[in-house]
Write a protein that holds these residues in place. Structure first.
Motif, PDB file in Angstrom:
ATOM      1  N   MET B   1      49.047  70.675  11.944  1.00  0.00           N
ATOM      2  CA  MET B   1      48.941  71.619  13.056  1.00  0.00           C
ATOM      3  C   MET B   1      50.109  72.594  12.992  1.00  0.00           C
ATOM      4  O   MET B   1      51.254  72.190  12.949  1.00  0.00           O
ATOM      5  CB  MET B   1      49.008  70.826  14.363  1.00  0.00           C
ATOM      6  CG  MET B   1      48.165  71.443  15.442  1.00  0.00           C
ATOM      7  SD  MET B   1      48.258  70.446  16.917  1.00  0.00           S
ATOM      8  CE  MET B   1      47.150  69.126  16.505  1.00  0.00           C
ATOM      9  N   PHE B  15      40.106  63.753  21.753  1.00  0.00           N
ATOM     10  CA  PHE B  15      41.280  63.443  20.957  1.00  0.00           C
ATOM     11  C   PHE B  15      42.461  63.037  21.816  1.00  0.00           C
ATOM     12  O   PHE B  15      43.594  63.159  21.417  1.00  0.00           O
ATOM     13  CB  PHE B  15      41.614  64.606  20.035  1.00  0.00           C
ATOM     14  CG  PHE B  15      40.540  64.812  19.026  1.00  0.00           C
ATOM     15  CD1 PHE B  15      40.369  63.881  18.015  1.00  0.00           C
ATOM     16  CD2 PHE B  15      39.658  65.862  19.120  1.00  0.00           C
ATOM     17  CE1 PHE B  15      39.360  64.024  17.085  1.00  0.00           C
ATOM     18  CE2 PHE B  15      38.644  66.007  18.191  1.00  0.00           C
ATOM     19  CZ  PHE B  15      38.487  65.095  17.178  1.00  0.00           C
ATOM     20  N   SER B  16      42.173  62.553  22.989  1.00  0.00           N
ATOM     21  CA  SER B  16      43.273  62.040  23.800  1.00  0.00           C
ATOM     22  C   SER B  16      43.829  60.791  23.120  1.00  0.00           C
ATOM     23  O   SER B  16      43.119  60.124  22.374  1.00  0.00           O
ATOM     24  CB  SER B  16      42.767  61.684  25.184  1.00  0.00           C
ATOM     25  OG  SER B  16      42.207  60.397  25.149  1.00  0.00           O
ATOM     26  N   PRO B  17      45.105  60.487  23.357  1.00  0.00           N
ATOM     27  CA  PRO B  17      45.730  59.366  22.653  1.00  0.00           C
ATOM     28  C   PRO B  17      44.909  58.090  22.738  1.00  0.00           C
ATOM     29  O   PRO B  17      44.771  57.379  21.760  1.00  0.00           O
ATOM     30  CB  PRO B  17      47.063  59.215  23.370  1.00  0.00           C
ATOM     31  CG  PRO B  17      47.359  60.542  23.929  1.00  0.00           C
ATOM     32  CD  PRO B  17      46.044  61.192  24.219  1.00  0.00           C
ATOM     33  N   VAL B  20      42.150  57.982  20.283  1.00  0.00           N
ATOM     34  CA  VAL B  20      42.652  57.767  18.926  1.00  0.00           C
ATOM     35  C   VAL B  20      43.005  56.300  18.734  1.00  0.00           C
ATOM     36  O   VAL B  20      42.753  55.715  17.680  1.00  0.00           O
ATOM     37  CB  VAL B  20      43.859  58.682  18.641  1.00  0.00           C
ATOM     38  CG1 VAL B  20      44.378  58.447  17.243  1.00  0.00           C
ATOM     39  CG2 VAL B  20      43.467  60.131  18.811  1.00  0.00           C
ATOM     40  N   ILE B  21      43.564  55.691  19.794  1.00  0.00           N
ATOM     41  CA  ILE B  21      43.902  54.266  19.704  1.00  0.00           C
ATOM     42  C   ILE B  21      42.655  53.456  19.357  1.00  0.00           C
ATOM     43  O   ILE B  21      42.678  52.603  18.476  1.00  0.00           O
ATOM     44  CB  ILE B  21      44.526  53.777  21.026  1.00  0.00           C
ATOM     45  CG1 ILE B  21      45.954  54.302  21.149  1.00  0.00           C
ATOM     46  CG2 ILE B  21      44.526  52.265  21.101  1.00  0.00           C
ATOM     47  CD1 ILE B  21      46.636  53.937  22.422  1.00  0.00           C
ATOM     48  N   LEU B  24      41.680  53.816  15.818  1.00  0.00           N
ATOM     49  CA  LEU B  24      42.547  53.075  14.901  1.00  0.00           C
ATOM     50  C   LEU B  24      42.210  51.592  14.933  1.00  0.00           C
ATOM     51  O   LEU B  24      42.217  50.915  13.898  1.00  0.00           O
ATOM     52  CB  LEU B  24      44.011  53.314  15.254  1.00  0.00           C
ATOM     53  CG  LEU B  24      44.493  54.740  15.005  1.00  0.00           C
ATOM     54  CD1 LEU B  24      45.914  54.909  15.479  1.00  0.00           C
ATOM     55  CD2 LEU B  24      44.405  55.086  13.536  1.00  0.00           C
ATOM     56  N   LEU B  25      41.895  51.086  16.142  1.00  0.00           N
ATOM     57  CA  LEU B  25      41.483  49.685  16.232  1.00  0.00           C
ATOM     58  C   LEU B  25      40.227  49.455  15.403  1.00  0.00           C
ATOM     59  O   LEU B  25      40.085  48.433  14.728  1.00  0.00           O
ATOM     60  CB  LEU B  25      41.200  49.316  17.688  1.00  0.00           C
ATOM     61  CG  LEU B  25      42.387  48.813  18.496  1.00  0.00           C
ATOM     62  CD1 LEU B  25      41.991  48.610  19.940  1.00  0.00           C
ATOM     63  CD2 LEU B  25      42.895  47.505  17.907  1.00  0.00           C
TER      64      LEU B  25
ATOM     65  N   ILE C 205      49.440  50.960  15.764  1.00  0.00           N
ATOM     66  CA  ILE C 205      48.480  51.895  16.357  1.00  0.00           C
ATOM     67  C   ILE C 205      49.207  52.858  17.285  1.00  0.00           C
ATOM     68  O   ILE C 205      49.000  54.072  17.259  1.00  0.00           O
ATOM     69  CB  ILE C 205      47.393  51.100  17.100  1.00  0.00           C
ATOM     70  CG1 ILE C 205      46.466  50.434  16.090  1.00  0.00           C
ATOM     71  CG2 ILE C 205      46.602  51.995  18.038  1.00  0.00           C
ATOM     72  CD1 ILE C 205      45.484  49.482  16.690  1.00  0.00           C
ATOM     73  N   ASN C 206      50.104  52.305  18.072  1.00  0.00           N
ATOM     74  CA  ASN C 206      50.893  53.120  18.983  1.00  0.00           C
ATOM     75  C   ASN C 206      51.703  54.180  18.252  1.00  0.00           C
ATOM     76  O   ASN C 206      51.762  55.332  18.666  1.00  0.00           O
ATOM     77  CB  ASN C 206      51.874  52.197  19.713  1.00  0.00           C
ATOM     78  CG  ASN C 206      51.689  52.276  21.180  1.00  0.00           C
ATOM     79  OD1 ASN C 206      51.286  53.315  21.694  1.00  0.00           O
ATOM     80  ND2 ASN C 206      51.983  51.207  21.867  1.00  0.00           N
ATOM     81  N   ILE C 208      51.203  55.514  15.309  1.00  0.00           N
ATOM     82  CA  ILE C 208      50.370  56.565  14.710  1.00  0.00           C
ATOM     83  C   ILE C 208      49.931  57.560  15.783  1.00  0.00           C
ATOM     84  O   ILE C 208      50.059  58.774  15.623  1.00  0.00           O
ATOM     85  CB  ILE C 208      49.138  55.949  14.022  1.00  0.00           C
ATOM     86  CG1 ILE C 208      49.575  55.034  12.886  1.00  0.00           C
ATOM     87  CG2 ILE C 208      48.229  57.042  13.477  1.00  0.00           C
ATOM     88  CD1 ILE C 208      48.445  54.282  12.250  1.00  0.00           C
ATOM     89  N   VAL C 209      49.421  57.009  16.899  1.00  0.00           N
ATOM     90  CA  VAL C 209      48.905  57.903  17.936  1.00  0.00           C
ATOM     91  C   VAL C 209      50.015  58.781  18.485  1.00  0.00           C
ATOM     92  O   VAL C 209      49.824  59.984  18.707  1.00  0.00           O
ATOM     93  CB  VAL C 209      48.267  57.071  19.063  1.00  0.00           C
ATOM     94  CG1 VAL C 209      47.781  57.980  20.160  1.00  0.00           C
ATOM     95  CG2 VAL C 209      47.129  56.260  18.528  1.00  0.00           C
ATOM     96  N   ASN C 213      49.499  62.662  18.259  1.00  0.00           N
ATOM     97  CA  ASN C 213      49.021  63.313  19.476  1.00  0.00           C
ATOM     98  C   ASN C 213      50.099  63.825  20.412  1.00  0.00           C
ATOM     99  O   ASN C 213      49.808  64.606  21.294  1.00  0.00           O
ATOM    100  CB  ASN C 213      48.166  62.332  20.281  1.00  0.00           C
ATOM    101  CG  ASN C 213      46.761  62.295  19.770  1.00  0.00           C
ATOM    102  OD1 ASN C 213      46.584  62.246  18.570  1.00  0.00           O
ATOM    103  ND2 ASN C 213      45.809  62.338  20.659  1.00  0.00           N
TER     104      ASN C 213
END
Lengths: 557, 198, 635
Positions: B1, B15-17, B20-21, B24-25, C205-206, C208-209, C213
């Motif tokens: 970006m 695309f809120s955190p 994304v979490i 990833l899970l 995970i935390n 990375i996000v 973000n």
């Protein structure tokens, strides 16, 4: 170092001069001086107290350690048979011989131990002192006594010089013991040359990069008024030092690939070499030679019994194993049925032991009672019955199907020779067929640059050609030298105690030695003819033979 | 970006955190199942070479569960649509239907295991060949554990929807539920196809 | 960033302003804290404690290796029945080796290093108020804590802790009766590792996000400090590889406790008889384990390399040489690490062709590693180096990275591995490149960011002494081991005096042990310095190292939310040191320079919730929703 010490002395002298000067300056204010003197006294007393404390602790630790180190009862050859857990079979042959320089070694050890202690004490005191002095002077002068940046810069250089010379010393002194250039096998020589190429390359890179690292640290240490060069990147340089390592590594990989091929493809179709089975168990090795017929008989873990330690498919032994197993199941069953009775009698025993005040017996009986009460005993017995029933079923299923039966009981095992030592013929290709009874072991023959894991349920093999007899090796390395096969994969309590002597001899000597060994089972007088089809493959296990064939096919492709 | 986009405040909510979490899970559990599947493959290769690999029909119930999971995904999607359209009073019921489908899936899986046991295939294999059944048990059980997690997520979702906290401008949570639930559905169908064809 | 983030941060800030006078309770502040800085301290202190335990274990088995024939009374009083007569029991020796490895690899160098610094630095360096999910972050620590407790509790087990090596290869670990440690000890080990995996995944995970973000304005990916790149890639590696270990562990648990045969086949156990298990493959476990195991090496090393890059640039007062080359090499190391696991298994009887493939890809990893090394050297060149303890530890790391990395070229070569596999050469290799290097990265980070963590400075002189002693002793311990390995000394042997042909190494063993004790004593200095400085250190200034990165713009006293006002925007990369157009030799990322675009903040958007308008109870809404659905009732 000298430089910094001088500097430090100078600083201290300056400090004292200043101290006196300041005191003269404020002499008229007596009260203030006294109070400042007291405060300084305080810091000093505090530090003395700290030092005393450290010394006390060290003294205490020293006395503790000196008491605990039992110098008078040093036992070197104190390893009687009881101290080493005796396995079911196998390692009885390993008798520990005390090294000859025992006394000298002991003296060295004791001396080193005490000097270690002394060293640590001195070290801690020096550090404490240095820290306190520098803190004190820094506090009083308001300035760091030593320019630590300069000191560290010089230590960087000293470390480089000392480190490189120590490395050279290591290469010269300990490198002498490295197994290089004296390989006792055919591929070992190729291996050694590969190793030497890598060694030379990496040593050059090691020396150059370490020199650059420490020299740059020394050379570009901070100076007042100096500003670093703003130099963020240089693409050409970066491409250069990406490509050079890439090329060098490609060359190494190609060479390594050749070496690897020469090791693993020594005998692809398994026709050029003699097969010897290497059998690993907790904790020992056995070698199995094919005997007169040149065929290794079939073996399976299901057939392992007290007399048939390698689990050869020798029918009389298997039959007696079946009988044994049936009896064992019955006795387990009885023990299971008798558990309540056993519990009662144990309780009675416990009472008796309690009356006798026999603490030891009480605790051991109590443990047993607990074992029964919490159901462990029952579970164990049930599991044991289940296991043995399964084993019986499996043996029965082998014997039931004539085709399967014929693949197992080939009679080839009768003249197989099981030995505790490994005797190999010089300049003759040999293939080890590895089989493990229980755990993953790894057979390592360092002098032959040969190693392969021994995995239960998965046959592995390694082919190589010894090129130096034991006698020749003894002539090179001294009369005490022997070849050994070590276990090199953690496999349990006595992992360290698991090795087999390897002897390389001429064909005649090996033959003569084999004659002195007893065949596994005496051949029966009347040999029943076995279909030739089943004799073709000399693999150890029938079901593995198919695996081997596929592997060979893969390799050939 | 790049720095030019820093004032961009119209980034989609997907695309809120928290979303994304959950992605990833999903990646993490995909790796877990990939590990299982590659282990299955390797074992199968070994087994086939030794003629020790039992090929058996998967229980009918497993296919039934696949159907159930498809239906539940449909309702989940409806719930998400409802939230997007701000039809907020429909969301709790749709999520509840999804939850009920999820529970039905669990029951169906359970009967699937019973079916296997009836055929004499247990978790602990009696013969070398039966190790394929062990794999089926372990893989379906691992998926089952994931479904339990999904059910908990859905329950929270229903509670939130009942408090009217899920609506057009707050799609984050239902987006998480949707993503995870669809993942579970797709995962089960893929696993089933894998076990069927492999 | 996105509206979501902006609004979230704003509401957060409002909340913060609101509650400023409320001091959180002791438990919320120090124990179950959701603040990333506190969690990072928790990780660090737990890591240090675990590190001390791991080191003590190594010293215990070093005593056994150096003086195998002597008895030490204090060992008996320390270990009880495990050192009857003052001599460590062989089973306990194995247990010590195993738990030392596990603690060092997972608890110190994964959680202690990555957990501490990812937690501390990611929000501070990318400019975020906290992690994406502070609650998950807290869970991550407490799973880690529980895992440590479970692992250590295995020392209280009657049959001893797990003792089949830190790789716990089955069948040794799978058969409960194969050795004492394979009983309850291994069960606890597996439980501990599964808890650890959960912790690592939650944390990863935390991280990375947060990096993806929640970066502040202007913090584009090419302006991220290299630490953050390293932490990001580490977290990605963990995310992709830890689930595989979980799978391997689950199979092992099934094999141990539920009678399956994933890893077991054709086994006759002494004293038990023929096992019923059949059809499994022990090698399968090794594949699954090393699929994690090799990325794990880089999970350990990458954060250390990231920290080093930052520390070297700051203290050499130079931009790190080749920022993009550094990032690309980190990336390629991370990607390659997934396809090289087979080099741990060259001699398991794998297909020779596969061996060739793994050899190729393994040696390719040396290229990005070489690039990193040369870039470090180029950064030092014509710098203005300040020897802070952090800088010296970073230089030490580079030295270890070279020494240990070069021996990797031997071990990655399938042919050479035939001889070197599982010998002392391997021990020397990974202790240098992974153990010492990563520990040095950790020390470097501790010395460098101590002022940020605790608001005080550590003592530099003690730090220097600590460095030199540790550095020298690490080389003294591990360098001679190469030659032992080359001479054919196998690893994990309990008693060398029983093997006369290794007699020549007795004195070397003593030397190594003495050096190890010296190294251990040096760590006492560190502990003293660390714990003393927390309470009595010199108060830190705002930017004690004159560093560029964003964390030094946050106030010294920790705030919940990190910055009192707006989060500073970022205008340039992190390594603008000694710019010729400036008098100062540093140029903080958040400082507005001449002619650079000025950013303004997007207007805060308040989020209207329907919940506030709603008068109905949740139950009523829930039931009426069915009516809405089926009767198509309009709202």
């Amino acid at each position: 170092m000298n430089c910094s010490k001088l500097q430090q002395c100078r600083k201290i002298v300056i400090f004292f001069l200043q101290f006196i000067k300041n005191n003269n300056k404020f002499a008229h204010d007596l009260k203030k001086t006294i109070s400042s003197f007291y405060s300084r006294m305080n810091t000093i007393t505090k530090n003395i107290f700290k030092l005393a404390l450290v010394a006390g602790i060290i003294f205490f630790a020293a006395s503790l350690i000196s008491k605990s180190v039992d110098i008078h009862q040093l036992k070197v050859d104190g390893y009687s048979a009881e101290t080493i857990e005796k396995p079911l079979f196998g390692t009885d042959e390993i008798v520990y011989e005390a090294p000859k320089e025992v006394a000298a070694n002991d003296a060295v050890a004791t001396r080193v131990k005490w000097s270690l202690l002394l060293f640590v004490i001195i070290l801690i005191m020096v550090i404490a002192n240095a820290f306190d002095i520098s803190a004190l002077t820094a506090k009083l002068t308001g300035k760091q006594a030593i320019n630590s940046n300069n000191v560290n810069k010089w230590i960087m250089l000293i470390f480089l010089v000392v480190g490189l010379s120590a490395t050279a010393w290591e290469y010269a002194v300990h490198g002498k013991h490295a197994l290089l250039g004296n390989a006792s096998s055919e591929h070992g020589a190729i291996y050694d040359s590969m190793f030497n190429i890598t060694l030379i390359l990496t040593t050059i890179v090691f020396v150059i990069t370490q020199i650059l690292l420490f020299y740059f640290s020394f050379r570009y240490a901070k100076k007042d008024g100096q500003k670093a060069l703003y130099y963020a990147h240089n693409n050409r340089l970066e491409v250069f030092w990406t490509i050079i390592p890439a090329i060098v590594l490609t060359l190494l990989v190609l060479r390594g690939h050749q070496t690897w091929r020469s090791i693993v493809y020594a005998d692809v179709d398994g026709t050029k070499s003699t097969n010897i089975e290497i059998f690993a168990f907790q904790f020992g090795w056995n070698a199995r030679y094919a005997g007169d017929d040149g065929i290794l008989g079939v073996a399976d873990y299901k057939f392992i019994s007290g007399k048939n330690k390698l689990g050869l498919a020798y029918e009389p032994e298997v039959d007696s194993l079946v009988v044994e197993l049936k009896a064992a199941i019955l006795s387990d069953q009885q023990a299971l049925d008798n558990l309540p009775k056993t519990l009662e009698s144990l309780k009675a025993d416990w009472q008796a032991a309690k009356d006798m005040q026999d603490q030891e017996a009480m605790s051991s009986i109590k443990k047993e009672i607990e074992e029964i009460n919490c159901g462990d005993r029952k579970d164990d017995l049930n599991a044991s019955i289940k296991r043995k029933t399964k084993q019986l079923e499996r043996i029965a299923s082998i014997k039931k199907d004539p085709a399967v039966y014929a693949t197992y009981f080939t009679k080839a095992e009768e003249d197989d020779i099981v030995t505790q030592e490994l005797h190999l013929v010089k300049n003759k290709l040999v293939t080890f067929k590895f089989r493990s009874r229980d755990i993953i072991h790894s057979a390592w023959l360092p002098h032959f640059r040969a190693q392969m894991n021994v995995v239960p349920g998965m046959p592995t093999r390694f082919t190589f050609m010894p090129t130096k007899t034991t006698k020749e090796a003894k002539a090179e390395n001294g009369p005490d030298f022997e070849y050994y096969l070590y276990c090199n994969k953690i496999c349990g309590t006595s992992h360290y105690n698991m090795k087999m002597k390897v002897v390389i001899e001429s064909q005649e000597e090996v033959d003569a030695w084999l004659k002195t060994q007893q065949p596994a089972f005496k051949p029966m007088p009347a040999v029943i003819a076995v279909p030739a089809v089943y004799l073709k493959d000399s693999a150890t296990m029938t079901k593995d033979s198919s695996k081997n064939i596929t592997k060979k096919k893969l390799a050939l492709r | 970006m790049s720095s030019s986009t820093i004032q961009n405040n119209t980034t989609p909510k997907e695309f809120s955190p928290k979303t994304v979490i959950i992605w990833l899970l999903i990646v993490a559990s995909t790796m877990l199942f990939l590990a299982f599947c590659s282990a299955y493959f390797v074992h199968q290769g070994d087994g086939l070479r030794n003629n020790a690999w039992l090929k058996f029909d998967l229980p009918f119930e497993f296919w039934l569960s696949a159907g159930i999971v498809l239906i539940s995904s449909f309702f989940m999607q409806m719930a998400y649509r409802a939230a997007q359209k701000d039809d907020i009073y429909k969301i709790p019921s749709l999520l509840t239907i999804t939850l009920i489908c999820g529970i039905a899936f669990c029951i169906s899986q359970f009967y699937g295991w019973l079916n296997l046991m009836d055929r004499g295939l247990f978790l602990s294999n009696k013969e070398p060949a039966e190790i394929s059944a062990s794999f089926v048990y372990v893989i379906s059980a691992a998926h089952f554990a994931h479904i339990i997690g999904g059910l908990i997520l859905l329950t929270v979702g229903i509670a939130r929807a009942s408090k009217l906290q899920i609506h057009k401008k707050n799609l984050v949570f239902i987006n998480i539920c949707k993503t995870y639930w669809h993942f579970l559905g797709i995962l089960w169908i893929l696993l089933l196809l894998f076990l069927y064809f492999a | 960033m996105s509206t979501e983030t902006l609004t979230a941060t704003h509401t957060h800030q409002d909340e913060h302003a609101h509650h400023e006078h409320h001091e959180p309770s002791f438990i919320r502040k120090y124990v179950f804290s959701t603040d990333h800085k506190m969690i990072s301290k928790q990780f660090l202190i737990t890591g240090i404690i675990m590190g001390c335990l791991g080191m003590l274990m190594s010293l215990l088995f070093r005593i056994q290796l150096a003086w195998p024939d002597e008895s030490f009374g204090f060992l008996e009083s320390l270990l009880g029945k495990w050192a009857k007569g003052g001599k460590i029991d062989p089973n306990y020796y194995m247990a010590l080796v195993t738990i030392h490895g596990t603690i060092m690899v997972f608890y110190v160098l994964t959680a202690g290093l990555s957990g501490t610094f990812s937690n501390l630095l990611i929000p501070l360096q990318v400019g975020a108020r906290d992690m994406a999910s502070p609650f998950m972050n807290m869970l991550s620590y407490w799973f880690f804590f529980a895992s440590s407790v479970v692992l250590l509790s295995s020392f209280a087990v009657e049959t001893g802790p797990a003792s089949s090596g830190w790789t716990v290869y089955p069948p040794l670990s799978a058969l409960q009766k194969a050795m004492p440690g394979s009983g309850l000890g291994t069960t606890l080990w597996l439980v501990a590792i599964i808890l650890f995996i959960v912790s690592a995944l939650l944390g990863g995970i935390n991280y990375i996000v947060t990096v993806l973000n929640m970066r502040t304005k202007g913090m584009s990916m090419n302006r991220l400090p290299l630490t953050i790149w390293a932490f990001l890639l580490t977290a990605c590696l963990g995310l992709l590889s830890f689930p595989v270990l979980l799978g391997a562990g689950l199979f092992l648990i099934f094999d141990r406790s539920f009678g399956t045969s994933f890893y077991l086949s054709d086994i006759y156990l002494n004293g038990i008889g023929a096992m019923t298990n059949s059809g499994g493959s022990p090698i399968m476990y090794q594949h699954l384990f090393w699929f994690l195991g090799h990325p794990e090496v880089y999970i350990i090393l990458l954060p250390a390399l990231g920290i080093t890059s930052e520390v070297i640039a700051t203290n050499a007062r130079k931009p790190i040489f080749g920022y993009s080359a550094m990032v690309i090499s980190l990336l390629s190391i991370a990607v390659l690490s997934f396809i090289v696991w087979g080099h741990h298994m060259f001699i398991t009887g794998m297909n020779p062709f596969l061996g060739t493939v793994f050899m190729y890809v393994t040696l390719i990893i040396a290229v990005p590693s070489a690039v990193k090394t040369f870039n470090y050297l180029a950064t030092l060149w014509k710098g203005n180096i300040r020897f802070t303890p952090a800088m010296m530890f970073a230089i030490g790391l580079v030295s270890f990275f070279i020494s240990g990395g070069l021996t990797g070229i031997y071990l990655g070569n399938a042919a050479l591995d035939v001889q070197l596999h599982d010998s002392y050469f391997v021990v020397a290799h990974f202790h240098l490149v992974m153990g010492s290097a990563a520990i040095f990265g950790m020390f470097s980070g501790i010395y460098h960011w101590f002022p940020k963590m605790f608001g005080r400075m550590m003592n530099n002189t003690l730090g220097s002494i600590h460095f030199w002693l540790t550095f020298a002793s690490a080389y003294m311990v591990f360098f001679p081991m190469h030659f032992m390995g080359l001479a054919g000394v196998p690893r994990r042997y309990y008693q060398f005096s029983l093997i006369p042909e290794f007699g020549i190494w007795m004195n070397v063993n003593i030397f190594i042990t003495v050096s190890a004790f010296l190294g251990g004593a040096a760590q006492l200095l560190f502990l003293y310095n660390f714990f003393r400085s927390i309470f009595k250190g010199k108060p830190a200034t705002q930017n004690p190292w004159e560093s560029n990165t964003l964390e030094w713009s946050a106030p010294i006293k920790h705030l919940h939310g990190n910055w009192p006002g707006d989060i500073p925007a970022v205008y340039r990369g992190p390594h603008e040191y000694s710019r010729p157009d400036r008098d100062l030799d540093y140029f903080p990322q958040h400082e507005v320079g001449n002619g650079e675009p000025v950013h303004y903040e997007a207007p805060a958007e308040t989020q209207k919730t329907y919940a506030s308008d709603n008068k109905d109870s949740a139950t009523k809404v829930f039931f009426s929703s069915f009516a809405h659905l089926f009767l198509l009732k309009k709202a």
